[in-house]
Write an enzyme that holds these catalytic residues in place. Structure first.
Site, mmCIF file in Angstrom:
data_model
loop_
_atom_site.group_PDB
_atom_site.id
_atom_site.type_symbol
_atom_site.label_atom_id
_atom_site.label_comp_id
_atom_site.label_asym_id
_atom_site.label_seq_id
_atom_site.Cartn_x
_atom_site.Cartn_y
_atom_site.Cartn_z
ATOM 1 N N LEU A 10 0.849 -1.186 0.000
ATOM 2 C CA LEU A 10 0.000 0.000 0.000
ATOM 3 C C LEU A 10 0.890 1.244 0.000
ATOM 4 O O LEU A 10 1.640 1.478 0.944
ATOM 5 C CB LEU A 10 -0.932 -0.006 1.209
ATOM 6 C CG LEU A 10 -1.763 -1.289 1.405
ATOM 7 C CD1 LEU A 10 -2.765 -1.106 2.541
ATOM 8 C CD2 LEU A 10 -2.469 -1.701 0.122
ATOM 9 N N ALA A 11 0.807 2.016 -1.087
ATOM 10 C CA ALA A 11 1.718 3.150 -1.268
ATOM 11 C C ALA A 11 0.991 4.358 -1.839
ATOM 12 O O ALA A 11 1.544 5.114 -2.632
ATOM 13 C CB ALA A 11 2.871 2.741 -2.186
ATOM 14 N N ALA A 12 -0.261 4.543 -1.437
ATOM 15 C CA ALA A 12 -1.079 5.599 -2.034
ATOM 16 C C ALA A 12 -1.115 6.879 -1.219
ATOM 17 O O ALA A 12 -1.628 7.894 -1.688
ATOM 18 C CB ALA A 12 -2.509 5.093 -2.241
ATOM 19 N N GLY A 13 -0.572 6.862 -0.022
ATOM 20 C CA GLY A 13 -0.687 8.023 0.856
ATOM 21 C C GLY A 13 0.116 9.217 0.372
ATOM 22 O O GLY A 13 1.195 9.073 -0.207
ATOM 23 N N LYS A 24 5.163 10.315 -0.071
ATOM 24 C CA LYS A 24 5.836 9.878 1.154
ATOM 25 C C LYS A 24 6.715 8.656 0.934
ATOM 26 O O LYS A 24 7.819 8.565 1.482
ATOM 27 C CB LYS A 24 4.805 9.600 2.244
ATOM 28 C CG LYS A 24 5.406 9.116 3.553
ATOM 29 C CD LYS A 24 4.412 9.125 4.689
ATOM 30 C CE LYS A 24 3.264 8.191 4.489
ATOM 31 N NZ LYS A 24 2.435 8.044 5.710
ATOM 32 N N THR A 85 -7.547 1.631 4.527
ATOM 33 C CA THR A 85 -6.668 0.511 4.175
ATOM 34 C C THR A 85 -7.441 -0.656 3.575
ATOM 35 O O THR A 85 -6.940 -1.350 2.686
ATOM 36 C CB THR A 85 -5.903 0.042 5.420
ATOM 37 O OG1 THR A 85 -6.838 -0.218 6.484
ATOM 38 C CG2 THR A 85 -4.902 1.095 5.878
ATOM 39 N N HIS A 366 50.577 15.356 -5.592
ATOM 40 C CA HIS A 366 50.061 16.693 -5.282
ATOM 41 C C HIS A 366 49.379 17.334 -6.484
ATOM 42 O O HIS A 366 49.926 17.361 -7.579
ATOM 43 C CB HIS A 366 51.190 17.662 -4.862
ATOM 44 C CG HIS A 366 52.286 17.056 -4.067
ATOM 45 N ND1 HIS A 366 52.198 16.855 -2.707
ATOM 46 C CD2 HIS A 366 53.509 16.600 -4.434
ATOM 47 C CE1 HIS A 366 53.325 16.309 -2.274
ATOM 48 N NE2 HIS A 366 54.130 16.139 -3.302
ATOM 49 N N TYR A 390 40.981 16.028 -23.231
ATOM 50 C CA TYR A 390 39.751 16.392 -23.939
ATOM 51 C C TYR A 390 40.032 17.545 -24.888
ATOM 52 O O TYR A 390 40.557 18.588 -24.481
ATOM 53 C CB TYR A 390 38.689 16.796 -22.909
ATOM 54 C CG TYR A 390 37.331 17.110 -23.478
ATOM 55 C CD1 TYR A 390 36.683 16.226 -24.330
ATOM 56 C CD2 TYR A 390 36.686 18.303 -23.143
ATOM 57 C CE1 TYR A 390 35.422 16.517 -24.834
ATOM 58 C CE2 TYR A 390 35.420 18.597 -23.636
ATOM 59 C CZ TYR A 390 34.796 17.700 -24.486
ATOM 60 O OH TYR A 390 33.545 17.986 -24.981
#
Length: 458
Positions: A10-13, A24, A85, A366, A390
């Site tokens: 559940l990852a809808a918040g 979140k 939920t 160095h 380059y």
């Protein structure tokens, strides 16, 4: 025959209290998204399919997971309305197999362990198992009510608990393993006839009890496994808890930290014996340290392999490099991707190396830039040497053979090769190959004007 396993995350918040435009579950803990932690953990098990329920910022969540976890087959289901939920799991039914079982997890509860999930799965012998925890202060949490025989009979929310039930210290984590057949049976029956007008997943517990199902309960090894994240304070607290666990594991393996609270591990770190890590060191990605490695303050080490008995002085950045045994680095050195330092080589202060190999015992002491170069054994690179790799369009190679000596403040304009035991005089600009054992210099001849007087103010 082993029952098939689905994972529902559940990852809808939205995570309003985070005060962030980012969903979140995409906030990071130990260098990884909260949702990424959950995916990595559950896929240490044998998982047949994964269903992620997304809502706020769903495109961001999908893009992130598609980039980081393209190897995982994931089914995405949108929860367009945040109705609890129970509703979040209910919207997965069209994608959920009728047989097998499902782990129900949360994208903002990132640290549940694989061992705990495996135990939870094994405990599901009658249709449902759940993760609970006995705590000292259960205020505000759903209590696990058991009958006289010790069987779970209900989850009592704080607002509904009587005085006796409020004394119960076993609480519900919200993490379950449930037979899919029961989810298909119970979820359509959920009601939102409550003060919040939401569909509660916890209601499936009383439905299962009414059907005569014995619900198994297990507890995790660590309290933090069921801790969720709702605001930045909780995220920071859980970060420190997890870092403490990672550091403690490394201490048991023989690593000494100058201050265990002032180091960050944002990935995986494995280390040999008698390793010392000073304060403010950050490890990212996959890092491997050999025996007797000594790392001083403020270093950042990312996706690197460090050999035995290396000494890394303060404030070095090592990114995707391979370092042999007995190497000295820094202070203030920068090793960029595809750098290889061979045994007993030395890279000193304010040296940057990119996509180059430094041979055994060679020194770049160095203020130098070494890029797209292959340096042999026993080479000395003087202060201020630059490989000019380059031309504005293409990168070219510089090759320095064994035992060459490159004088200070020289520029090697690639493509160019310096032969075995050759010497480049200080201050030279080298544009052509230098033969073995030769001396090369490319600089203006020194002139001198005697009795020279400096200008004076009028």
């Amino acid at each position: 025959m082993t029952s098939s396993l689905s994972v529902i995350i559940l990852a809808a918040g939205k995570g309003t209290r985070m005060q962030s435009a980012k969903p979140k579950v995409l906030q990071t803990l130990a260098g990884k998204s909260l949702l990424g932690h959950v995916l990595d953990t559950c896929h240490q098990l044998t998982v047949d399919d994964t269903i992620i329920v997304h809502g706020f910022g769903g495109e961001q969540v999908q893009d992130h997971i598609d980039q980081q976890y393209a190897h995982l087959p994931i089914t995405w289901v949108a929860q367009t309305e945040q109705l609890g939920t129970g509703h979040a799991v209910k919207v997965t039914l069209s994608e959920l197999p009728k047989d097998g079982q499902s782990l129900i997890l949360y994208g903002d509860v990132p640290l549940v362990s694989c061992q705990t999930l495996a135990t939870l799965q094994d405990a599901n012998t009658d249709g449902m198992s759940m993760l609970t925890l006995t705590v000292d202060n259960p205020f505000g949490l759903g209590r696990i009510k058991r009958d006289k025989d010790g069987n779970i009979e209900a989850i009592i929310e704080q607002k509904d608990a009587n005085s006796d039930e409020q004394q119960i210290q076993e609480i519900n984590s919200g993490i379950y393993c449930v037979d899919n057949a029961l989810l298909h049976k119970f979820l359509p029956k959920l009601s939102n006839d409550n003060a919040q007008q939401e569909y509660y997943l916890t209601d499936i517990v009383k439905m299962a009890v009414a059907d005569g199902i014995t619900i198994a309960a297990i507890e995790p090894e660590h309290t933090f496994e069921i801790e969720g994240v709702n605001n930045r304070q909780q995220l920071a607290s859980l970060e420190r808890t997890w870092q403490g666990k990672l550091v403690a594991d490394l201490q048991e393996a023989g690593v000494q930290f100058a201050d265990p609270t002032r180091v960050d591990i944002r990935g995986t770190l494995s280390a040999g014996q008698d390793v010392f890590v000073d304060v403010g060191v950050v490890f990212e990605g996959d890092c491997v340290l050999g025996d007797n490695v000594y790392i001083e303050a403020g270093c950042v080490i990312k996706n690197a392999q460090i050999g035995n008995a290396c000494h890394i002085k303060p404030y070095c950045v090592i990114d995707s490099a391979e370092v042999g045994a007995g190497v000295d680095i820094g202070p203030f050195a920068h090793l960029r991707p595809e750098t290889i330092l061979s045994d007993n080589s030395k890279v000193g202060n304010f040296v940057e190396i990119k996509k180059s190999t430094i041979g055994d015992g060679s020194k770049v002491n160095h203020l130098s830039y070494i890029g797209d170069a292959t340096i042999g054994t026993g080479v000395n690179v003087g202060a201020g040497v630059i490989t000019c790799n380059y031309d504005g369009v293409n990168k070219s190679q510089t090759i320095i053979d064994d035992n060459a000596f490159i004088g200070s403040n020289s520029s090697l304009v690639a493509p160019v090769k310096i032969g075995d035991t050759a010497t480049v005089a200080a201050g030279s600009v080298i544009t052509k190959n230098v033969d073995a054992h030769a001396l090369a210099f490319g600089r203006a001849r020194q002139t001198q004007k005697n009795d020279f007087k400096r200008p004076t103010k009028k």
